[in-house]
Design an enzyme around this catalytic site. Structure first.
Site, mmCIF file in Angstrom:
data_model
loop_
_atom_site.group_PDB
_atom_site.id
_atom_site.type_symbol
_atom_site.label_atom_id
_atom_site.label_comp_id
_atom_site.label_asym_id
_atom_site.label_seq_id
_atom_site.Cartn_x
_atom_site.Cartn_y
_atom_site.Cartn_z
ATOM 1 N N CYS A 162 -4.462 5.443 5.877
ATOM 2 C CA CYS A 162 -4.500 4.957 4.492
ATOM 3 C C CYS A 162 -5.571 5.679 3.690
ATOM 4 C CB CYS A 162 -4.761 3.466 4.469
ATOM 5 S SG CYS A 162 -6.338 3.051 5.214
ATOM 6 N N ASN B 298 -0.123 2.200 11.812
ATOM 7 C CA ASN B 298 -0.736 3.534 11.908
ATOM 8 C C ASN B 298 -1.947 3.593 12.844
ATOM 9 O OD1 ASN B 298 -1.939 1.966 9.849
ATOM 10 N ND2 ASN B 298 -2.883 3.785 8.978
ATOM 11 N N GLU C 250 -5.887 -4.964 2.431
ATOM 12 C CA GLU C 250 -6.181 -3.523 2.482
ATOM 13 C C GLU C 250 -4.844 -2.815 2.328
ATOM 14 O OE1 GLU C 250 -10.018 -4.267 5.416
ATOM 15 O OE2 GLU C 250 -8.473 -2.851 6.048
ATOM 16 N N GLU D 85 -14.094 -6.013 3.525
ATOM 17 C CA GLU D 85 -14.442 -6.487 4.863
ATOM 18 C C GLU D 85 -15.427 -5.490 5.466
ATOM 19 O OE1 GLU D 85 -11.436 -8.231 7.322
ATOM 20 O OE2 GLU D 85 -10.077 -8.599 5.645
HETATM 21 P P1 NAD Z 1 4.073 -2.519 5.627
HETATM 22 O O1 NAD Z 1 3.532 -3.143 4.405
HETATM 23 O O2 NAD Z 1 5.480 -2.075 5.636
HETATM 24 O O3 NAD Z 1 3.954 -3.534 6.873
HETATM 25 C C1 NAD Z 1 2.723 -4.063 7.273
HETATM 26 C C2 NAD Z 1 2.957 -5.388 7.973
HETATM 27 O O4 NAD Z 1 3.470 -6.333 7.037
HETATM 28 C C3 NAD Z 1 3.980 -5.316 9.109
HETATM 29 O O5 NAD Z 1 3.500 -6.107 10.174
HETATM 30 C C4 NAD Z 1 5.223 -5.928 8.470
HETATM 31 O O6 NAD Z 1 6.100 -6.517 9.395
HETATM 32 C C5 NAD Z 1 4.606 -6.984 7.573
HETATM 33 N N1 NAD Z 1 5.443 -7.438 6.458
HETATM 34 C C6 NAD Z 1 6.327 -6.726 5.727
HETATM 35 N N2 NAD Z 1 6.870 -7.513 4.753
HETATM 36 C C7 NAD Z 1 6.294 -8.744 4.872
HETATM 37 C C8 NAD Z 1 6.428 -9.976 4.173
HETATM 38 N N3 NAD Z 1 7.238 -10.108 3.118
HETATM 39 N N4 NAD Z 1 5.687 -11.034 4.571
HETATM 40 C C9 NAD Z 1 4.836 -10.922 5.616
HETATM 41 N N5 NAD Z 1 4.675 -9.794 6.329
HETATM 42 C C10 NAD Z 1 5.382 -8.706 5.961
HETATM 43 O O7 NAD Z 1 3.079 -1.336 5.998
HETATM 44 P P2 NAD Z 1 3.244 -0.249 7.149
HETATM 45 O O8 NAD Z 1 4.390 0.628 6.791
HETATM 46 O O9 NAD Z 1 3.219 -0.942 8.462
HETATM 47 O O10 NAD Z 1 1.876 0.574 7.020
HETATM 48 C C11 NAD Z 1 1.703 1.646 6.142
HETATM 49 C C12 NAD Z 1 1.050 1.182 4.857
HETATM 50 O O11 NAD Z 1 -0.154 0.496 5.151
HETATM 51 C C13 NAD Z 1 0.665 2.308 3.924
HETATM 52 O O12 NAD Z 1 0.950 1.940 2.608
HETATM 53 C C14 NAD Z 1 -0.839 2.406 4.089
HETATM 54 O O13 NAD Z 1 -1.526 2.963 3.007
HETATM 55 C C15 NAD Z 1 -1.195 0.978 4.309
HETATM 56 N N6 NAD Z 1 -2.475 0.859 5.010
HETATM 57 C C16 NAD Z 1 -3.584 0.509 4.306
HETATM 58 C C17 NAD Z 1 -4.819 0.427 4.938
HETATM 59 C C18 NAD Z 1 -6.094 0.077 4.198
HETATM 60 O O14 NAD Z 1 -7.108 -0.118 4.853
HETATM 61 N N7 NAD Z 1 -6.092 0.006 2.890
HETATM 62 C C19 NAD Z 1 -4.907 0.705 6.303
HETATM 63 C C20 NAD Z 1 -3.742 1.085 6.980
HETATM 64 C C21 NAD Z 1 -2.523 1.154 6.331
HETATM 65 O O1 6OD Z 2 -12.179 2.009 9.798
HETATM 66 C C1 6OD Z 2 -11.732 0.916 9.435
HETATM 67 O O2 6OD Z 2 -12.352 -0.148 9.604
HETATM 68 C C2 6OD Z 2 -10.433 0.855 8.761
HETATM 69 N N1 6OD Z 2 -10.071 -0.354 8.312
HETATM 70 C C3 6OD Z 2 -9.698 1.979 8.629
HETATM 71 C C4 6OD Z 2 -8.453 2.030 7.973
HETATM 72 C C5 6OD Z 2 -7.673 3.125 8.102
HETATM 73 C C6 6OD Z 2 -6.397 3.172 7.490
HETATM 74 O O3 6OD Z 2 -5.434 3.739 7.931
#
Ligand code: NAD
Ligand code: 6OD
Length: 502
Positions: free
Chosen positions: A304, A171, A270, A483
């Site tokens: 997120c 994202n 995260e 972090e």
């Molecule tokens: P995802 O979990 O599908 O994938 C994230 C990464 O993990 C990708 O690089 C994927 O290839 C890898 N991955 C998937 N399965 C794996 C495994 N078994 N072992 C190792 N690596 C693996 O997430 P996404 O769809 O790319 O992103 C969207 C999600 O991320 C949403 O749930 C969002 O809330 C979350 N997100 C959280 C934050 C935060 O700061 N808390 C920030 C951004 C996105």
């Molecule tokens: O601003 C940041 O440092 C951060 N980790 C943002 C995360 C956004 C999630 O989509």
């Protein structure tokens, strides 16, 4: 996404201009698996290029290169030398700003106005900020009494943790990847990055930057691939990886945690959210509407920290719904380079299918669709893109899927509340605990409510206002650890306490 044999995929994309290669030990390589997939631009489903899938051999080569770099020139550098080099990385990102901007917008389809102000500048800032932190951090020191009266001194040494696996989502690709690579390298570690399969370009481009500024080979490595039974899983399972930092879905975090258990490796997570906004009747309505529009719809809802549940105090509920609807309907969807565009497409057709399934489910669950709920009419050149309408619902029960599950699209549900106590209970009534936004002009209420929110991040009268020195992360199912600023050092360094008897 399923990887295809390279040969057949290549035939389909003879005009491909942007293949994503691995970056291992300072060199770009297609690797040895013979597997790749076609990277599509979500704007119109056009072909960007091939992404090569790494297997166990690529992961092993990258991790070993990272280990060797730790024990070599990189490991011997002084903090000043290291931070000067990382400062140069930030400068070089800024020098090649337009290339990063174009690559990020190609992979994601997001508006350039957004990436220009957030994604790319943060890519550079993430290196600059942590070099400042690491230069000023002090260590603990305790003079300790001993029975003989001579005493002892205790001091703690901070050392790099080792080889860090960085697994990042699609994202905010450059921002979220460098948010981890920046502090990891500033602390003297080396990294192997597995970017999202949807957004391989900026992580690859960063390899060129590393070479240009002379970062020793093996310090920054990138291996492309999928998650399970592919580069992601192989990376987390590699015995020479010392710690894993991950941003992505909560379910993926659970899988990675199991993988990290072998060898008792440390994790920083995260994860997902179902973030609330609480709008009190004493809020500044203009600010609350403007902020909520951003928190729901920015990056097409794929943040997120974004708001998917809005709770509004009953006396202002109708006005708030009416004004948020008007704001949502004024948003413009379109091409990244169009400065009037607010929203791009979702990241992929697959994600669009998921978001649209929630749009249908909301209706089945009894929602009133205030606006949106479907697919927008796009011009012919964009009709194959992953577009959805900005969507607002009211009237759903509290246990509806659209109110409880993370959708990660441009949509929210708005529900009225009558008391502060009820609003807090509703907001906290979720397994997630990432972020919230509280809208009120009453300062006492702001502090009172913020203190009771079960979240890692509480914004009052703002949203996504970031100071990179502050602790960032989620509670409950939204993450493990914090972090940001000195908090990143807790994860990216190992401490040794030295006790010296005088
Ligand atoms: P995802 O979990 O599908 O994938 C994230 C990464 O993990 C990708 O690089 C994927 O290839 C890898 N991955 C998937 N399965 C794996 C495994 N078994 N072992 C190792 N690596 C693996 O997430 P996404 O769809 O790319 O992103 C969207 C999600 O991320 C949403 O749930 C969002 O809330 C979350 N997100 C959280 C934050 C935060 O700061 N808390 C920030 C951004 C996105
Ligand atoms: O601003 C940041 O440092 C951060 N980790 C943002 C995360 C956004 C999630 O989509």
């Amino acid at each position: 996404m399923t990887a295809q044999p390279a040969q057949s995929a290549r035939q389909a994309v003879q005009t491909a201009s942007r293949d994503a290669l691995h970056f291992i030990n300072g060199a770009f390589t297609a690797g040895t698996t013979g597997q790749s997939w076609v990277n599509h631009c979500p704007l119109d489903n056009s072909v960007i290029g091939l992404v090569h899938e790494g297997g166990k051999a690529e992961i092993d080569a990258a991790v070993r290169a990272a280990r060797t770099a730790l024990d070599g020139e990189w490991g011997r550098m002084t903090v000043d030398q290291r931070t000067t080099m990382l400062g140069a990385v930030a400068d070089e990102i800024n020098r090649r700003f337009d290339e990063f901007l174009e690559a990020e917008c190609l992979d994601t389809g997001k508006p350039m106005s957004l990436a220009r102000h957030i994604d790319i500048p943060r890519g550079a800032a993430n290196f600059k900020m942590f070099t400042d932190v690491i230069k000023t951090v002090s260590t603990e020191f305790f003079p300790t009494p001993t029975p003989d009266g001579a005493g002892a001194i205790n001091y703690a040494l901070r050392k790099p943790k080792g080889v860090i696996a960085v697994i990042s989502p699609w994202n905010l690709p450059l921002l979220l990847m460098t948010w981890k690579v920046g502090p990891a390298l500033a602390c003297g570690n080396t990294v192997v990055v597995k970017p999202s399969e949807e957004t391989p370009l900026t992580a690859t481009l960063l390899g060129e930057v590393m070479n240009k500024v002379g970062v020793p080979k093996g310090v920054y490595n990138v291996v492309h691939g999928l998650g399970p039974n592919s580069a992601g899983e192989f990376l987390t399972q590699h015995p020479m990886v010392d710690a894993i930092t991950f941003t992505g879905e909560t379910r993926t975090g659970e899988a990675i945690m199991k993988q990290a258990a072998v060898g008792v490796r440390d994790v920083s997570f995260e994860l997902g959210g179902k973030n609330p906004a609480l709008v009190f009747a004493d809020a500044d309505m203009d600010k609350a509407i403007e902020g909520t529009l951003r928190s729901v719809f920015a990056n097409c809802g794929q943040v997120c920290l974004g708001t998917e549940r809005v709770f509004v105090e009953r006396p202002i509920f109708d006005e708030f719904v009416r004004r948020l609807k008007a704001g949502a309907e004024a948003l413009t969807l379109g091409r990244p380079e169009d400065a009037t565009v607010n929203l791009g497409p979702l990241i992929s057709q697959e994600h669009r299918d998921k978001v649209l399934s929630y749009y249908r489910k909301a209706v089945e669950e009894g929602a009133t669709v205030v606006t949106g709920g479907g697919v927008p009419d796009m011009s012919d050149d964009l009709k194959d893109g992953a577009w959805v309408q900005p969507t607002i619902w009211t009237g759903l029960p509290d246990d509806a899927a659209c109110v409880t599950e993370e959708i990660f699209g441009p949509c929210c549900h708005i529900r009225p509340f009558d008391t502060e106590e009820e609003a807090i209970a509703l907001a906290n009534g979720t397994p997630y605990g990432l972020a919230c936004a509280v809208w009120t002009e009453n300062v006492s209420r702001a502090h009172r409510v913020a203190a009771r929110m079960d979240v890692g991040l509480c914004w009052v009268n703002s949203w996504f206002l970031r100071d990179l020195r502050t602790p960032f992360g989620g509670s409950k199912a939204s993450g493990i650890g914090r972090e940001g600023g000195v908090h990143s050092l807790e994860f990216y360094t190992e401490m040794t306490n030295v006790c010296l008897k005088l």
